[in-house]
Write a protein that holds these residues in place. Structure first.
Motif, PDB file in Angstrom:
ATOM      1  N   ALA A 158       2.169  -1.159  -1.122  1.00  0.00           N
ATOM      2  CA  ALA A 158       2.841  -2.391  -0.701  1.00  0.00           C
ATOM      3  C   ALA A 158       1.825  -3.443  -0.252  1.00  0.00           C
ATOM      4  CB  ALA A 158       3.835  -2.099   0.419  1.00  0.00           C
TER       5      ALA A 158
ATOM      6  N   LEU B 259       0.375  -4.883  -3.346  1.00  0.00           N
ATOM      7  CA  LEU B 259       1.362  -5.755  -3.979  1.00  0.00           C
ATOM      8  C   LEU B 259       1.529  -7.057  -3.203  1.00  0.00           C
ATOM      9  CD1 LEU B 259       4.023  -3.113  -5.025  1.00  0.00           C
ATOM     10  CD2 LEU B 259       2.634  -4.523  -6.563  1.00  0.00           C
TER      11      LEU B 259
ATOM     12  N   VAL C 202       4.614  -4.040 -13.838  1.00  0.00           N
ATOM     13  CA  VAL C 202       5.058  -2.968 -12.950  1.00  0.00           C
ATOM     14  C   VAL C 202       5.797  -1.924 -13.781  1.00  0.00           C
ATOM     15  CG1 VAL C 202       6.450  -2.424 -10.915  1.00  0.00           C
ATOM     16  CG2 VAL C 202       5.289  -4.641 -11.068  1.00  0.00           C
TER      17      VAL C 202
ATOM     18  N   VAL D  91       7.434  -9.290  -1.778  1.00  0.00           N
ATOM     19  CA  VAL D  91       7.317  -7.860  -1.480  1.00  0.00           C
ATOM     20  C   VAL D  91       7.882  -7.673  -0.085  1.00  0.00           C
ATOM     21  CG1 VAL D  91       5.731  -5.924  -1.143  1.00  0.00           C
ATOM     22  CG2 VAL D  91       5.246  -7.631  -2.903  1.00  0.00           C
TER      23      VAL D  91
ATOM     24  N   GLY E 113      10.483  -1.701   1.020  1.00  0.00           N
ATOM     25  CA  GLY E 113      11.167  -0.875   0.037  1.00  0.00           C
ATOM     26  C   GLY E 113      11.526  -1.557  -1.267  1.00  0.00           C
ATOM     27  N   TRP E 114      11.127  -2.798  -1.484  1.00  0.00           N
ATOM     28  CA  TRP E 114      11.465  -3.477  -2.737  1.00  0.00           C
ATOM     29  C   TRP E 114      10.490  -4.615  -3.021  1.00  0.00           C
ATOM     30  CZ3 TRP E 114      13.018  -8.678  -2.673  1.00  0.00           C
ATOM     31  CH2 TRP E 114      13.313  -9.200  -1.413  1.00  0.00           C
ATOM     32  N   LEU E 115      10.530  -5.070  -4.272  1.00  0.00           N
ATOM     33  CA  LEU E 115       9.763  -6.249  -4.651  1.00  0.00           C
ATOM     34  C   LEU E 115      10.552  -7.061  -5.660  1.00  0.00           C
ATOM     35  CD1 LEU E 115       7.149  -5.444  -7.315  1.00  0.00           C
ATOM     36  CD2 LEU E 115       8.097  -3.567  -6.021  1.00  0.00           C
TER      37      LEU E 115
ATOM     38  N   ASN F 112      13.246  -1.390  -6.776  1.00  0.00           N
ATOM     39  CA  ASN F 112      13.158  -0.426  -5.686  1.00  0.00           C
ATOM     40  C   ASN F 112      11.720   0.096  -5.652  1.00  0.00           C
ATOM     41  OD1 ASN F 112      13.456   1.698  -3.885  1.00  0.00           O
ATOM     42  ND2 ASN F 112      15.409   2.370  -4.743  1.00  0.00           N
ATOM     43  N   ALA F 113      11.026  -0.071  -4.559  1.00  0.00           N
ATOM     44  CA  ALA F 113       9.615   0.334  -4.463  1.00  0.00           C
ATOM     45  C   ALA F 113       9.424   1.815  -4.744  1.00  0.00           C
ATOM     46  CB  ALA F 113       9.052  -0.025  -3.092  1.00  0.00           C
ATOM     47  N   ASP F 114      10.425   2.631  -4.428  1.00  0.00           N
ATOM     48  CA  ASP F 114      10.319   4.069  -4.691  1.00  0.00           C
ATOM     49  C   ASP F 114      10.356   4.387  -6.179  1.00  0.00           C
ATOM     50  OD1 ASP F 114      10.167   4.634  -2.012  1.00  0.00           O
ATOM     51  OD2 ASP F 114      12.296   5.087  -1.807  1.00  0.00           O
TER      52      ASP F 114
ATOM     53  N   VAL G 123       8.679   2.519  -8.456  1.00  0.00           N
ATOM     54  CA  VAL G 123       7.455   2.004  -9.079  1.00  0.00           C
ATOM     55  C   VAL G 123       6.531   3.173  -9.402  1.00  0.00           C
ATOM     56  CG1 VAL G 123       5.373   0.608  -8.701  1.00  0.00           C
ATOM     57  CG2 VAL G 123       7.608  -0.237  -7.938  1.00  0.00           C
TER      58      VAL G 123
END
Length: 178
Positions: free
Chosen positions: A44, A47, A57, A72, A75-77, A89-91, A93
């Motif tokens: 993160a 990012l 991504v 960013v 938990g998200w971007l 959803n960052a999880d 990526v």
């Protein structure tokens, strides 16, 4: 050359060897500390330093999404890609190409970055935009986001207005249809 000159030459040589040994040890210590400090850098953070630039991504169930990293947060971007915005959803990526070589530590982030994935999805819901929810298993659902709970969202799909609940843990990304 007298014995004094030979003795001083020997001392000079020993001093040079000691300096070289110290420099080698110092270089190793600096490298070790550098590696230890880098453990503190998060994806993160990298990012966050990439905001405003183009990156690709990799996202579970979708593949590569190329666009400008706009935001960013926790938990998200948000990635703006051609005609569509992607809330990822960052999880979900898997990879990032084109990320900044720098990092922004979390203490330097804006308080707005604490807003979670639900906040981003609520913005889509409030705007009344149609969207596509891409799931980690590769499936997708198109419709209107109606409501967003603490760990799921509610999508109204198709002409029959069927309601689909999508858990955040299954969600890879939401793609705008505008």
């Amino acid at each position: 050359m007298g014995w004094e000159d030979e003795l001083f030459a020997l001392f000079d040589d020993l001093e040079d060897q000691a300096s070289a040994l110290h420099a080698t040890e110092r270089d190793a210590e600096v490298a070790d500390r550098s590696r230890a400090e880098y453990r503190q850098v998060s994806l993160a953070g990298r990012l966050m330093a990439t905001v405003g630039t183009t990156a690709t991504v990799g996202v579970v169930g979708i593949g590569p999404v190329t666009g400008t990293v706009e935001r960013v947060a926790a938990g998200w971007l948000l990635v703006a890609a051609r005609k569509h915005d992607w809330v990822i959803n960052a999880d979900a990526v898997t990879t990032v190409e084109g990320a900044s070589v720098r990092s922004v530590p979390e203490v330097a982030w804006s308080p707005l970055t604490r807003l979670g994935l639900g906040s981003a999805l609520r913005r889509i819901s409030e705007a009344g935009e149609r969207c596509v929810l891409h799931l980690r298993d590769g499936s997708r659902h198109e419709g209107d986001l109606r409501r967003v709970g603490s760990d799921f969202c509610e999508l109204s799909t198709g002409e029959e207005r069927r309601t689909v609940l999508v858990a955040f843990t299954a969600l890879a990304a939401a793609q705008s249809r505008a």
